[in-house]
Design a protein around this motif. Sequence first.
Motif, short mmCIF file in Angstrom:
data_model
loop_
_atom_site.label_atom_id
_atom_site.label_comp_id
_atom_site.label_asym_id
_atom_site.label_seq_id
_atom_site.Cartn_x
_atom_site.Cartn_y
_atom_site.Cartn_z
N THR A 1 0.83 -1.21 0.00
CA THR A 1 0.00 0.00 0.00
C THR A 1 0.86 1.26 0.00
OG1 THR A 1 -1.85 -1.09 1.10
CG2 THR A 1 -1.71 1.31 1.33
N VAL A 2 1.86 1.28 0.87
CA VAL A 2 2.71 2.48 1.01
C VAL A 2 3.57 2.71 -0.23
CG1 VAL A 2 4.66 3.45 2.31
CG2 VAL A 2 2.71 2.45 3.53
N THR A 3 4.07 1.64 -0.84
CA THR A 3 5.02 1.78 -1.94
C THR A 3 4.41 1.66 -3.33
OG1 THR A 3 5.56 -0.58 -2.02
CG2 THR A 3 6.88 0.82 -0.52
N GLY A 4 3.26 0.99 -3.44
CA GLY A 4 2.70 0.71 -4.75
C GLY A 4 3.52 -0.31 -5.52
N ALA A 5 4.20 -1.18 -4.82
CA ALA A 5 5.12 -2.16 -5.42
C ALA A 5 4.43 -3.06 -6.44
CB ALA A 5 5.74 -3.03 -4.32
N THR A 6 5.23 -3.51 -7.42
CA THR A 6 4.76 -4.48 -8.39
C THR A 6 4.58 -5.83 -7.71
OG1 THR A 6 6.06 -3.35 -10.10
CG2 THR A 6 5.37 -5.62 -10.58
N LYS A 7 5.50 -6.19 -6.81
CA LYS A 7 5.52 -7.50 -6.17
C LYS A 7 6.11 -7.38 -4.78
CE LYS A 7 5.29 -12.08 -6.26
NZ LYS A 7 4.88 -12.34 -4.92
N ILE A 8 5.57 -8.14 -3.84
CA ILE A 8 6.13 -8.23 -2.50
C ILE A 8 6.80 -9.60 -2.39
CG2 ILE A 8 5.64 -8.33 -0.02
CD1 ILE A 8 5.29 -5.52 -1.17
N ASN A 9 8.09 -9.60 -2.11
CA ASN A 9 8.84 -10.85 -1.90
C ASN A 9 8.92 -11.12 -0.41
OD1 ASN A 9 11.36 -10.40 -4.54
ND2 ASN A 9 9.19 -10.81 -4.68
N ILE A 10 8.64 -12.36 -0.01
CA ILE A 10 8.69 -12.75 1.39
C ILE A 10 9.54 -14.01 1.50
CG2 ILE A 10 7.33 -13.58 3.36
CD1 ILE A 10 4.97 -11.94 2.24
N GLY A 11 10.48 -13.99 2.45
CA GLY A 11 11.33 -15.17 2.63
C GLY A 11 12.00 -15.19 3.98
N ALA A 12 12.27 -16.39 4.44
CA ALA A 12 13.01 -16.60 5.70
C ALA A 12 14.20 -17.47 5.36
CB ALA A 12 12.11 -17.26 6.75
N LEU A 13 15.36 -16.86 5.14
CA LEU A 13 16.53 -17.61 4.71
C LEU A 13 17.41 -18.00 5.90
CD1 LEU A 13 15.57 -15.75 2.26
CD2 LEU A 13 17.71 -16.44 1.27
N GLY A 14 18.02 -17.02 6.54
CA GLY A 14 18.77 -17.27 7.76
C GLY A 14 20.03 -18.09 7.62
N ASN A 15 20.66 -18.08 6.46
CA ASN A 15 21.91 -18.83 6.31
C ASN A 15 23.07 -18.15 7.01
OD1 ASN A 15 20.52 -20.62 4.70
ND2 ASN A 15 21.18 -19.70 2.79
N ILE A 16 23.06 -16.84 7.11
CA ILE A 16 24.13 -16.11 7.78
C ILE A 16 23.71 -15.72 9.19
CG2 ILE A 16 25.54 -14.01 7.72
CD1 ILE A 16 25.41 -14.21 4.63
N VAL A 17 22.55 -15.06 9.31
CA VAL A 17 22.01 -14.71 10.62
C VAL A 17 20.99 -15.80 10.97
CG1 VAL A 17 20.68 -13.04 11.95
CG2 VAL A 17 22.35 -12.25 10.26
N ARG A 18 21.32 -16.61 11.94
CA ARG A 18 20.48 -17.77 12.26
C ARG A 18 19.21 -17.40 13.01
NH1 ARG A 18 23.71 -22.51 11.36
NH2 ARG A 18 24.69 -21.90 9.41
N GLN A 19 19.20 -16.26 13.72
CA GLN A 19 17.99 -15.87 14.44
C GLN A 19 16.85 -15.75 13.44
OE1 GLN A 19 17.91 -11.86 16.21
NE2 GLN A 19 16.99 -12.82 18.00
N LEU A 20 15.71 -16.35 13.77
CA LEU A 20 14.58 -16.33 12.84
C LEU A 20 14.18 -14.89 12.53
CD1 LEU A 20 12.37 -17.71 11.20
CD2 LEU A 20 10.99 -17.80 13.30
N HIS B 1 12.03 -11.75 5.79
CA HIS B 1 12.23 -10.60 4.91
C HIS B 1 10.93 -10.31 4.15
CE1 HIS B 1 16.69 -10.75 5.21
NE2 HIS B 1 16.47 -12.04 5.38
N VAL B 2 10.54 -9.05 4.09
CA VAL B 2 9.39 -8.61 3.31
C VAL B 2 9.89 -7.43 2.48
CG1 VAL B 2 7.02 -7.77 3.38
CG2 VAL B 2 7.84 -9.32 5.18
N ILE B 3 9.98 -7.66 1.16
CA ILE B 3 10.67 -6.71 0.29
C ILE B 3 9.75 -6.27 -0.84
CG2 ILE B 3 12.71 -6.37 -1.16
CD1 ILE B 3 13.61 -9.15 0.37
N ALA B 4 9.66 -4.96 -1.03
CA ALA B 4 8.89 -4.41 -2.14
C ALA B 4 9.78 -4.36 -3.38
CB ALA B 4 8.37 -3.01 -1.79
N ARG B 5 9.29 -4.93 -4.47
CA ARG B 5 10.04 -4.93 -5.72
C ARG B 5 9.23 -4.23 -6.81
NH1 ARG B 5 14.27 -8.49 -6.35
NH2 ARG B 5 14.79 -6.97 -7.96
N PHE B 6 9.95 -3.61 -7.71
CA PHE B 6 9.36 -2.85 -8.81
C PHE B 6 10.06 -3.25 -10.10
CE2 PHE B 6 9.31 -0.43 -4.95
CZ PHE B 6 8.05 0.11 -4.89
#
Length: 136
Positions: free
Chosen positions: A72-91, A94-99
Amino acid sequence: MQDFALDDRLANDSVSVTITGLCDVRLMKDCRWPWLLLVPRRPGISEIFDLTPLDQVLLTFETNKVGAALKTVTGATKINIGALGNIVRQLHVHVIARFEGDTNWPGPIWGHGRAEPYADEDMNSFIAKLRETLSQ
């Protein structure tokens, strides 16, 4: 929650936007992408399945709410969501606005270039808009 401690790398790379029922919602200090993190405030958790069933439901609800607010705030084309944690193990999720046409579109953001900091005024304005939208 009193034993919860935010990983130093997450603390250094992001700023808190708001605290929800479960998570610390944080803005990554990289203006190339509007990029939020949800960090469940539970000690010793590295995987979603490590959370209690109720916390898993809360995380899903809060992730969806944050993703919708970011779109809503950004008007993004797509919202990417992921939980990778390969480097930072703490859960953390990520919620990223992409255009279309943004830096490295349509490829992934990880490992692409160097973080570009927000100007203070831009970051503060963006956080205020996010807080307002999340409070609705």
